[in-house]
Scaffold this motif. Structure first.
Motif, short mmCIF file in Angstrom:
data_model
loop_
_atom_site.label_atom_id
_atom_site.label_comp_id
_atom_site.label_asym_id
_atom_site.label_seq_id
_atom_site.Cartn_x
_atom_site.Cartn_y
_atom_site.Cartn_z
N LYS A 59 0.92 -1.25 0.08
CA LYS A 59 0.16 -0.04 -0.05
C LYS A 59 1.05 1.27 0.05
N VAL A 60 0.68 2.19 -0.74
CA VAL A 60 1.42 3.50 -0.82
C VAL A 60 1.36 4.33 0.28
N THR A 61 2.22 4.76 0.87
CA THR A 61 2.17 5.47 2.03
C THR A 61 2.71 6.79 1.78
N ALA A 62 3.65 7.11 0.87
CA ALA A 62 4.38 8.41 0.54
C ALA A 62 4.72 8.32 -0.79
N LEU A 63 4.81 9.55 -1.32
CA LEU A 63 5.15 9.65 -2.74
C LEU A 63 6.41 10.61 -2.78
N LEU A 64 7.76 10.04 -2.73
CA LEU A 64 8.93 10.99 -2.50
C LEU A 64 9.86 10.85 -3.87
N GLU A 65 10.17 11.98 -4.28
CA GLU A 65 10.99 12.02 -5.42
C GLU A 65 12.42 11.56 -5.27
N HIS A 66 12.90 12.01 -4.12
CA HIS A 66 14.37 11.80 -3.58
C HIS A 66 14.55 11.01 -2.66
#
Length: 77
Positions: A59-66
């Motif tokens: 389950k996706v909990t965060a969308l972080l670029e770096h």
């Protein structure tokens, strides 16, 4: 964030090209639907990855670029 980029950043799949090939092969589903590499993810989405005989559900909990290696596992549960 694109699905293939999320899989690479979260280190669920080692390379983005491998993630794209898995998506193109129909081995990855988002919320029960077969997903393309460009599928946009949101926090809360359910991802199912079929690699050989192994199936991974997250389950996706965060969308972080770096992301550092230590923080990669905080992007999913």
């Amino acid at each position: 964030m694109r699905l293939d980029k999320f899989l690479k950043n979260s280190r669920l799949i080692k390379r983005r090209t491998v993630a794209k090939d898995a998506c193109d092969g129909g081995r990855i589903q988002v919320n029960g639907q077969v997903a393309k590499a460009g599928t946009q993810l949101k926090v809360g989405d359910q991802i199912s990855i079929q690699l050989g005989e192994k199936e991974i559900k997250v389950k996706v909990t965060a969308l972080l670029e770096h992301v550092t290696k230590d923080d990669a596992d905080k992007m999913y549960e």
